[in-house]
Design an enzyme around this catalytic site. Structure first.
Site, PDB file in Angstrom:
ATOM      1  N   GLY A  51      51.857  83.683  54.158  1.00 50.80           N
ATOM      2  CA  GLY A  51      53.078  82.708  54.502  1.00 50.80           C
ATOM      3  C   GLY A  51      54.388  83.075  54.166  1.00 50.80           C
ATOM      4  O   GLY A  51      55.241  82.116  53.902  1.00 50.80           O
ATOM      5  N   THR A  52      54.839  84.342  53.796  1.00 47.16           N
ATOM      6  CA  THR A  52      55.973  84.665  53.238  1.00 47.16           C
ATOM      7  C   THR A  52      56.793  85.593  54.149  1.00 47.16           C
ATOM      8  O   THR A  52      56.180  86.278  55.098  1.00 47.16           O
ATOM      9  CB  THR A  52      55.739  85.716  51.832  1.00 47.16           C
ATOM     10  N   HIS A  69      60.114  79.627  41.933  1.00 44.89           N
ATOM     11  CA  HIS A  69      61.467  78.854  42.421  1.00 44.89           C
ATOM     12  C   HIS A  69      61.706  77.344  41.998  1.00 44.89           C
ATOM     13  O   HIS A  69      62.343  76.571  42.621  1.00 44.89           O
ATOM     14  CB  HIS A  69      61.441  78.780  43.911  1.00 44.89           C
ATOM     15  N   GLN A  90      56.599  80.620  45.950  1.00 45.62           N
ATOM     16  CA  GLN A  90      57.858  80.461  46.126  1.00 45.62           C
ATOM     17  C   GLN A  90      58.282  79.030  46.517  1.00 45.62           C
ATOM     18  O   GLN A  90      59.487  78.604  46.644  1.00 45.62           O
ATOM     19  CB  GLN A  90      58.318  81.520  47.387  1.00 45.62           C
ATOM     20  N   ASP A 125      57.275  72.268  46.598  1.00 42.62           N
ATOM     21  CA  ASP A 125      56.656  71.428  46.750  1.00 42.62           C
ATOM     22  C   ASP A 125      55.326  71.442  45.935  1.00 42.62           C
ATOM     23  O   ASP A 125      55.068  72.440  45.197  1.00 42.62           O
ATOM     24  CB  ASP A 125      55.973  71.188  48.280  1.00 42.62           C
ATOM     25  N   ARG A 156      64.590  66.211  50.911  1.00 40.96           N
ATOM     26  CA  ARG A 156      63.460  67.244  50.670  1.00 40.96           C
ATOM     27  C   ARG A 156      62.261  66.692  49.529  1.00 40.96           C
ATOM     28  O   ARG A 156      61.227  66.800  50.092  1.00 40.96           O
ATOM     29  CB  ARG A 156      63.667  68.617  50.112  1.00 40.96           C
TER      30      ARG A 156
END
Length: 229
Positions: free
Chosen positions: A172-173, A106, A88, A91, A56
């Site tokens: 985008g959740t 997160h 969340q 990246d 990742r």
């Protein structure tokens, strides 16, 4: 001046090539969440977990921010009031797109955490079982990401921002991961206007006053342009 609080999820980075939990054929599809995103999974097989996050980390390092990331950075820079960006995502695409600051609830793939003393440091490209902590030397290094069953970061600060929001947007959740899925309820109780920008309706769509569906790279720049007009 209007205070805007924005929550972003995996959907905003999907168009940059970073898959979500639900994408077929991606990294997540090859593993059970219980095996690679829980403290218990790490205790059972740290080599598997490190391998997953090494992959990742490499994938995220190669990704580029898309127009949605850049649009939110533009909103932060040009809106006369405060724009609080909560993500969340683990990246760094918001930062690569120009956003600052960003609250990573997160954690981040770029970080390493000592499970023994809580020391944090910049993660190497490849972490491995028994990774020594630079501070206490314990062989307890792990990715500095929040796994299922762990408390997200910055929650006190986040709830303070939600209580002051005039406008709250979720981008985008999935609306399936708590406590973030309940943020819309927090801000509505405080009287804020709410908007969901998503590829498709989320699990919490009905709780938003306004909904816009489509690719984030299209809906987010259009929404930001309206706000700044």
């Amino acid at each position: 001046m209007q205070k805007i609080v924005i929550l972003t999820g995996a959907g905003i980075s999907a168009e940059s090539g970073l898959g979500t939990f639900r994408d077929e054929g991606g990294l997540w599809a090859q593993h059970r969440i219980e095996d690679v995103a829980t403290p218990e999974g790490f205790a059972r097989d740290p080599a598997l977990v490190h391998g997953f996050y090494n992959a990742r980390r490499a994938q995220a390092a190669a990704a580029e921010p898309n127009p949605a990331h850049r649009a939110l950075a533009r909103l932060q820079a040009e809106h006369p009031g405060e724009v609080v960006l909560i993500t969340q995502n683990v990246d760094a695409l918001h930062e690569a797109g120009g956003a600052d600051p960003v609250l990573h609830m997160h954690g981040t793939l770029a970080g390493a955490l000592c499970a023994a003393c809580d020391h944090r440091w910049v993660a190497p490209a490849q972490m491995h079982p028994g990774q020594p902590c630079p501070a206490c030397r314990a062989p307890t290094g792990r990715p500095d990401v929040v796994w299922f069953g762990e408390m997200p970061y910055h929650m006190e600060e986040i709830y303070a921002h939600l209580a002051e929001a005039d406008l709250f947007a979720a981008v985008g959740t999935s609306g399936e991961v708590y406590p973030a899925a309940a943020f819309v309820d927090e801000v509505q109780a405080a009287g804020a206007h709410t908007v969901e920008l998503n590829l498709a309706p989320s699990a919490t769509t009905s709780r938003f006053a306004e909904r816009r569906y489509g690719p984030a790279s299209e809906t987010v720049p259009a929404w930001v342009a309206e706000l700044l007009a």
